[in-house]
Design a protein around this motif. Structure first.
Motif, PDB file in Angstrom:
ATOM      1  N   ALA A  75     -76.987 -59.802 -62.636  1.00 43.92           N
ATOM      2  CA  ALA A  75     -75.727 -59.265 -61.604  1.00 43.92           C
ATOM      3  C   ALA A  75     -76.231 -58.465 -60.525  1.00 43.92           C
ATOM      4  CB  ALA A  75     -74.624 -58.523 -62.355  1.00 43.92           C
ATOM      5  N   GLU A  76     -77.178 -57.563 -60.916  1.00 43.46           N
ATOM      6  CA  GLU A  76     -77.799 -56.574 -59.774  1.00 43.46           C
ATOM      7  C   GLU A  76     -78.659 -57.155 -58.920  1.00 43.46           C
ATOM      8  OE1 GLU A  76     -80.672 -52.485 -59.849  1.00 43.46           O
ATOM      9  OE2 GLU A  76     -80.287 -53.684 -61.741  1.00 43.46           O
ATOM     10  N   ARG A  77     -79.416 -58.413 -59.468  1.00 41.30           N
ATOM     11  CA  ARG A  77     -80.193 -59.093 -58.586  1.00 41.30           C
ATOM     12  C   ARG A  77     -79.355 -59.982 -57.663  1.00 41.30           C
ATOM     13  NH1 ARG A  77     -84.384 -63.511 -61.100  1.00 41.30           N
ATOM     14  NH2 ARG A  77     -82.473 -64.840 -61.238  1.00 41.30           N
ATOM     15  N   THR A  78     -78.203 -60.462 -58.034  1.00 36.32           N
ATOM     16  CA  THR A  78     -77.338 -61.261 -57.205  1.00 36.32           C
ATOM     17  C   THR A  78     -76.834 -60.506 -56.108  1.00 36.32           C
ATOM     18  OG1 THR A  78     -76.509 -62.738 -58.996  1.00 36.32           O
ATOM     19  CG2 THR A  78     -75.135 -62.688 -57.313  1.00 36.32           C
ATOM     20  N   GLN A  79     -76.430 -59.215 -56.569  1.00 36.84           N
ATOM     21  CA  GLN A  79     -75.921 -58.132 -55.531  1.00 36.84           C
ATOM     22  C   GLN A  79     -76.875 -57.781 -54.333  1.00 36.84           C
ATOM     23  OE1 GLN A  79     -74.500 -54.863 -57.874  1.00 36.84           O
ATOM     24  NE2 GLN A  79     -72.390 -56.119 -58.414  1.00 36.84           N
ATOM     25  N   LYS A  80     -77.848 -57.730 -54.895  1.00 44.06           N
ATOM     26  CA  LYS A  80     -79.201 -57.520 -53.960  1.00 44.06           C
ATOM     27  C   LYS A  80     -79.179 -58.722 -52.817  1.00 44.06           C
ATOM     28  CE  LYS A  80     -81.485 -54.308 -56.639  1.00 44.06           C
ATOM     29  NZ  LYS A  80     -82.789 -53.886 -57.482  1.00 44.06           N
ATOM     30  N   LYS A  81     -78.781 -59.709 -52.977  1.00 45.61           N
ATOM     31  CA  LYS A  81     -79.070 -60.761 -52.128  1.00 45.61           C
ATOM     32  C   LYS A  81     -78.021 -60.632 -51.059  1.00 45.61           C
ATOM     33  CE  LYS A  81     -80.797 -64.316 -55.372  1.00 45.61           C
ATOM     34  NZ  LYS A  81     -80.808 -65.611 -55.696  1.00 45.61           N
ATOM     35  N   THR A  82     -78.229 -59.495 -50.259  1.00 40.45           N
ATOM     36  CA  THR A  82     -77.314 -59.441 -49.348  1.00 40.45           C
ATOM     37  C   THR A  82     -77.301 -60.795 -48.225  1.00 40.45           C
ATOM     38  OG1 THR A  82     -77.681 -57.002 -49.304  1.00 40.45           O
ATOM     39  CG2 THR A  82     -76.514 -57.742 -47.460  1.00 40.45           C
ATOM     40  N   LEU A  83     -76.111 -60.825 -47.450  1.00 39.27           N
ATOM     41  CA  LEU A  83     -76.206 -61.958 -46.728  1.00 39.27           C
ATOM     42  C   LEU A  83     -76.910 -61.338 -45.288  1.00 39.27           C
ATOM     43  CD1 LEU A  83     -72.511 -62.962 -46.617  1.00 39.27           C
ATOM     44  CD2 LEU A  83     -74.277 -64.115 -47.827  1.00 39.27           C
ATOM     45  N   ALA A  97     -69.659 -67.073 -35.380  1.00 42.02           N
ATOM     46  CA  ALA A  97     -69.076 -68.184 -36.358  1.00 42.02           C
ATOM     47  C   ALA A  97     -69.920 -68.523 -37.541  1.00 42.02           C
ATOM     48  CB  ALA A  97     -68.947 -69.466 -35.300  1.00 42.02           C
ATOM     49  N   LEU A  98     -71.336 -68.475 -37.105  1.00 47.36           N
ATOM     50  CA  LEU A  98     -72.350 -68.715 -38.032  1.00 47.36           C
ATOM     51  C   LEU A  98     -72.079 -67.675 -39.421  1.00 47.36           C
ATOM     52  CD1 LEU A  98     -75.748 -69.746 -36.542  1.00 47.36           C
ATOM     53  CD2 LEU A  98     -73.508 -71.163 -37.284  1.00 47.36           C
ATOM     54  N   ALA A  99     -71.975 -66.462 -38.726  1.00 53.72           N
ATOM     55  CA  ALA A  99     -71.797 -65.292 -39.933  1.00 53.72           C
ATOM     56  C   ALA A  99     -70.685 -65.616 -40.708  1.00 53.72           C
ATOM     57  CB  ALA A  99     -71.763 -64.130 -39.209  1.00 53.72           C
ATOM     58  N   VAL A 100     -69.447 -65.908 -40.083  1.00 56.58           N
ATOM     59  CA  VAL A 100     -68.305 -66.265 -41.126  1.00 56.58           C
ATOM     60  C   VAL A 100     -68.488 -67.296 -42.178  1.00 56.58           C
ATOM     61  CG1 VAL A 100     -65.851 -67.132 -40.702  1.00 56.58           C
ATOM     62  CG2 VAL A 100     -66.612 -65.413 -39.218  1.00 56.58           C
ATOM     63  N   ARG A 101     -69.536 -68.221 -41.781  1.00 57.01           N
ATOM     64  CA  ARG A 101     -69.839 -69.454 -42.646  1.00 57.01           C
ATOM     65  C   ARG A 101     -70.947 -69.261 -43.658  1.00 57.01           C
ATOM     66  NH1 ARG A 101     -67.422 -70.826 -37.997  1.00 57.01           N
ATOM     67  NH2 ARG A 101     -65.747 -72.766 -37.914  1.00 57.01           N
ATOM     68  N   GLU A 102     -71.506 -68.026 -43.253  1.00 56.02           N
ATOM     69  CA  GLU A 102     -72.818 -67.943 -44.089  1.00 56.02           C
ATOM     70  C   GLU A 102     -72.551 -68.091 -45.680  1.00 56.02           C
ATOM     71  OE1 GLU A 102     -76.896 -65.240 -44.628  1.00 56.02           O
ATOM     72  OE2 GLU A 102     -75.358 -64.639 -43.372  1.00 56.02           O
ATOM     73  N   GLU A 103     -71.725 -67.187 -46.248  1.00 57.66           N
ATOM     74  CA  GLU A 103     -71.711 -67.049 -47.528  1.00 57.66           C
ATOM     75  C   GLU A 103     -71.158 -68.393 -48.279  1.00 57.66           C
ATOM     76  OE1 GLU A 103     -69.618 -64.150 -50.879  1.00 57.66           O
ATOM     77  OE2 GLU A 103     -68.963 -63.898 -48.936  1.00 57.66           O
ATOM     78  N   ASP A 104     -70.394 -68.956 -47.703  1.00 53.72           N
ATOM     79  CA  ASP A 104     -69.539 -70.170 -48.224  1.00 53.72           C
ATOM     80  C   ASP A 104     -70.838 -71.289 -48.105  1.00 53.72           C
ATOM     81  OD1 ASP A 104     -67.211 -68.906 -48.811  1.00 53.72           O
ATOM     82  OD2 ASP A 104     -66.185 -69.882 -47.110  1.00 53.72           O
ATOM     83  N   ASN A 105     -71.566 -71.300 -47.167  1.00 52.31           N
ATOM     84  CA  ASN A 105     -72.644 -72.329 -47.259  1.00 52.31           C
ATOM     85  C   ASN A 105     -73.463 -72.153 -48.196  1.00 52.31           C
ATOM     86  OD1 ASN A 105     -72.837 -74.619 -44.670  1.00 52.31           O
ATOM     87  ND2 ASN A 105     -71.764 -73.047 -44.019  1.00 52.31           N
ATOM     88  N   ARG A 106     -73.831 -70.836 -48.427  1.00 53.66           N
ATOM     89  CA  ARG A 106     -75.061 -70.349 -49.532  1.00 53.66           C
ATOM     90  C   ARG A 106     -74.408 -70.754 -50.903  1.00 53.66           C
ATOM     91  NH1 ARG A 106     -79.365 -67.890 -47.821  1.00 53.66           N
ATOM     92  NH2 ARG A 106     -79.188 -66.743 -45.899  1.00 53.66           N
ATOM     93  N   ASN A 107     -72.920 -70.547 -51.085  1.00 54.71           N
ATOM     94  CA  ASN A 107     -72.576 -70.965 -52.554  1.00 54.71           C
ATOM     95  C   ASN A 107     -72.102 -72.400 -52.614  1.00 54.71           C
ATOM     96  OD1 ASN A 107     -70.002 -71.072 -51.585  1.00 54.71           O
ATOM     97  ND2 ASN A 107     -69.674 -68.779 -51.869  1.00 54.71           N
ATOM     98  N   ILE A 138     -84.208 -72.905 -46.435  1.00 54.43           N
ATOM     99  CA  ILE A 138     -85.659 -72.947 -46.156  1.00 54.43           C
ATOM    100  C   ILE A 138     -86.061 -72.024 -45.277  1.00 54.43           C
ATOM    101  CG2 ILE A 138     -85.712 -75.324 -46.773  1.00 54.43           C
ATOM    102  CD1 ILE A 138     -85.658 -76.152 -43.774  1.00 54.43           C
ATOM    103  N   GLU A 139     -85.114 -71.046 -44.475  1.00 53.90           N
ATOM    104  CA  GLU A 139     -85.561 -70.122 -43.441  1.00 53.90           C
ATOM    105  C   GLU A 139     -84.665 -68.880 -43.680  1.00 53.90           C
ATOM    106  OE1 GLU A 139     -85.942 -71.314 -39.137  1.00 53.90           O
ATOM    107  OE2 GLU A 139     -84.817 -73.040 -39.808  1.00 53.90           O
ATOM    108  N   ASP A 140     -85.479 -67.900 -42.744  1.00 53.45           N
ATOM    109  CA  ASP A 140     -84.996 -66.675 -42.873  1.00 53.45           C
ATOM    110  C   ASP A 140     -84.140 -66.274 -41.736  1.00 53.45           C
ATOM    111  OD1 ASP A 140     -84.119 -63.976 -42.964  1.00 53.45           O
ATOM    112  OD2 ASP A 140     -86.257 -63.089 -43.083  1.00 53.45           O
ATOM    113  N   PHE A 141     -82.715 -66.377 -41.672  1.00 46.54           N
ATOM    114  CA  PHE A 141     -81.896 -66.349 -40.712  1.00 46.54           C
ATOM    115  C   PHE A 141     -81.832 -64.879 -39.983  1.00 46.54           C
ATOM    116  CE2 PHE A 141     -81.184 -70.750 -40.934  1.00 46.54           C
ATOM    117  CZ  PHE A 141     -80.147 -70.915 -39.821  1.00 46.54           C
ATOM    118  N   GLU A 142     -82.599 -64.076 -40.481  1.00 43.25           N
ATOM    119  CA  GLU A 142     -82.647 -62.595 -39.917  1.00 43.25           C
ATOM    120  C   GLU A 142     -83.053 -62.691 -38.642  1.00 43.25           C
ATOM    121  OE1 GLU A 142     -82.472 -58.468 -39.750  1.00 43.25           O
ATOM    122  OE2 GLU A 142     -81.892 -59.534 -41.409  1.00 43.25           O
ATOM    123  N   VAL A 143     -83.815 -63.443 -38.194  1.00 40.85           N
ATOM    124  CA  VAL A 143     -84.402 -63.488 -36.668  1.00 40.85           C
ATOM    125  C   VAL A 143     -83.225 -63.970 -35.877  1.00 40.85           C
ATOM    126  CG1 VAL A 143     -86.774 -63.728 -37.482  1.00 40.85           C
ATOM    127  CG2 VAL A 143     -85.657 -66.000 -37.203  1.00 40.85           C
TER     128      VAL A 143
END
Length: 233
Positions: A75-83, A97-107, A138-143
């Protein structure tokens, strides 16, 4: 010893040993083995509290606490997976628009296909369709969310077209099968529910799908297609 102290003692043991048998073995001395001549019997005596050099812990207590600590760790590891979009000061509608959809696309609740038309770093006009959920894996969307780079179609995406060189590429992804030989235009079949996503702006995008043009200053054109799978998991 009160309850909290007892839990702390058990936690220390559970953290130190992988299995209950490992804990029992740690309580057995060479003298015990010499006289008993049976490792299994020695373990039983430790478990019952007749032998041993430390704390007496029942098997059910050890295994229950081990499971509880593992659940807490996951549970702690899941919480650390910040969007990756969290906490970003997003100004452009496209990134919002991408930010609004990020979590739902990940899950897996939503599958988003992104259409982008713009120029690449060489000044060539390109366009293509991007499987957002796949790219997130496959990518880090931070950039992208931080504005360091712009999200652009690649030859490895669902579709890619270079208008200057007339290079056209199609690739199926883990989520979509590309149907490129359709006489009416490009189609994508979502693999979970086998529904067709039609990206032709003149027709409906298909069952459980929506088409949303995005007003953006980052690209010539951007359109987002959202598909919600009705298949039960």
């Amino acid at each position: 010893m009160d309850r909290d102290e007892g839990l702390t003692a058990v936690d220390n043991i559970v953290t130190q040993f992988n299995t209950y048998e490992d804990f029992l073995d740690s309580q057995i001395t060479t003298v015990d083995l010499y006289y008993l001549e049976d490792e299994g019997l020695a373990r039983q005596l430790v478990e019952l509290g007749y032998r041993g050099t430390g704390e007496v812990v029942k098997r059910e207590d050890f295994e229950a606490r081990k499971a509880a600590l593992e659940i807490a760790r996951l549970a702690e590891r899941t919480q650390k997976k910040t969007l990756t979009s969290a906490g970003k000061d997003l100004q452009d509608n496209f990134l919002k628009a991408l930010a609004v959809r990020e979590e739902d696309n990940r899950n897996g609740k939503v599958s988003t296909v992104i259409f982008i038309r713009d120029r690449n770093s060489h000044g060539q006009e390109i366009s293509g369709y991007i499987d957002y959920a796949h790219r997130l894996k496959i990518e880090d969307f931070e950039v992208y969310f931080s504005g360091k780079r712009r999200l652009l179609p690649k030859p490895t995406d669902m579709s890619f077209y270079n208008w200057d060189s007339h290079t056209a590429v199609w690739n199926s992804t883990p989520n979509y099968q590309v149907i490129a030989d359709n006489p009416e235009g490009l189609l994508f079949k979502y693999k979970r529910d086998r529904k067709i996503l039609n990206v032709d702006p003149k027709v409906s995008p298909g069952d459980n799908s929506t088409r949303t043009p995005i007003q953006t200053e980052l690209y010539f054109q951007a359109v987002i297609f959202d598909h919600i799978s009705r298949r039960k998991t």
